[in-house]
Design a protein around this motif. Structure first.
Motif, mmCIF file in Angstrom:
data_model
loop_
_atom_site.group_PDB
_atom_site.id
_atom_site.type_symbol
_atom_site.label_atom_id
_atom_site.label_comp_id
_atom_site.label_asym_id
_atom_site.label_seq_id
_atom_site.Cartn_x
_atom_site.Cartn_y
_atom_site.Cartn_z
ATOM 1 N N UNK A 1 0.795 -1.130 0.118
ATOM 2 C CA UNK A 1 0.140 -0.020 0.075
ATOM 3 C C UNK A 1 0.724 1.442 0.201
ATOM 4 N N UNK A 2 1.970 1.203 0.789
ATOM 5 C CA UNK A 2 3.012 2.610 0.863
ATOM 6 C C UNK A 2 3.359 2.658 -0.688
ATOM 7 N N UNK A 3 3.982 1.608 -1.395
ATOM 8 C CA UNK A 3 4.578 1.793 -2.640
ATOM 9 C C UNK A 3 3.659 1.862 -3.917
ATOM 10 N N UNK A 4 2.396 1.092 -4.001
ATOM 11 C CA UNK A 4 1.353 1.227 -4.976
ATOM 12 C C UNK A 4 0.087 1.938 -4.404
ATOM 13 N N UNK A 5 0.342 2.846 -3.511
ATOM 14 C CA UNK A 5 -0.824 3.631 -2.887
ATOM 15 C C UNK A 5 -1.902 3.920 -3.925
ATOM 16 N N UNK A 6 -1.553 4.065 -5.358
ATOM 17 C CA UNK A 6 -2.429 4.850 -6.138
ATOM 18 C C UNK A 6 -2.936 3.363 -6.881
ATOM 19 N N UNK A 7 -2.754 2.438 -6.522
ATOM 20 C CA UNK A 7 -3.164 1.390 -7.471
ATOM 21 C C UNK A 7 -4.356 0.305 -6.559
ATOM 22 N N UNK A 8 -5.012 -0.215 -7.254
ATOM 23 C CA UNK A 8 -5.919 -1.250 -6.611
ATOM 24 C C UNK A 8 -5.206 -2.428 -6.280
ATOM 25 N N UNK A 9 -5.389 -2.597 -4.918
ATOM 26 C CA UNK A 9 -4.342 -4.219 -4.490
ATOM 27 C C UNK A 9 -5.683 -4.986 -4.015
#
Length: 91
Positions: A40-48
């Motif tokens: 979430x910190x690295x890919x905060x703008x992506x849907x995980x």
């Protein structure tokens, strides 16, 4: 989303049910929770997505379905967190 399964067939992959929200109460390992925080910190703008069933992963010779711990569809990144549960029964 379309995906080719382990068996070579093409599947319509419905990913909506794998969204995880902040109020998620399912039990997760410490390593899983750490990986979630890092992703979430690295890919905060992506849907995980979490615990995503892999298409075509249930052939007759295999007892269980295969899942990815995390999947980010926009960049087609899958992450598997290894831990004790992969080597022995962990209730």
């Amino acid at each position: 989303m379309k995906a080719v399964g382990f068996n070579g067939r093409e599947y319509g992959w419905n990913l909506i049910k794998y969204d995880v929200y902040n109020n998620d109460t399912r039990k997760r390992s410490k390593n899983h929770l750490r990986a979630r925080k890092i992703l979430r910190a690295i890919y905060h703008s992506y849907r995980i997505l979490e615990e995503v069933k892999l298409p075509g992963s249930t052939p007759s010779h295999r007892r269980s379905v295969l899942y990815l711990d995390f999947f980010i569809p926009n960049i087609r990144l899958g992450v598997e967190v290894h831990g004790q549960q992969h080597y022995e029964y962990t209730p």
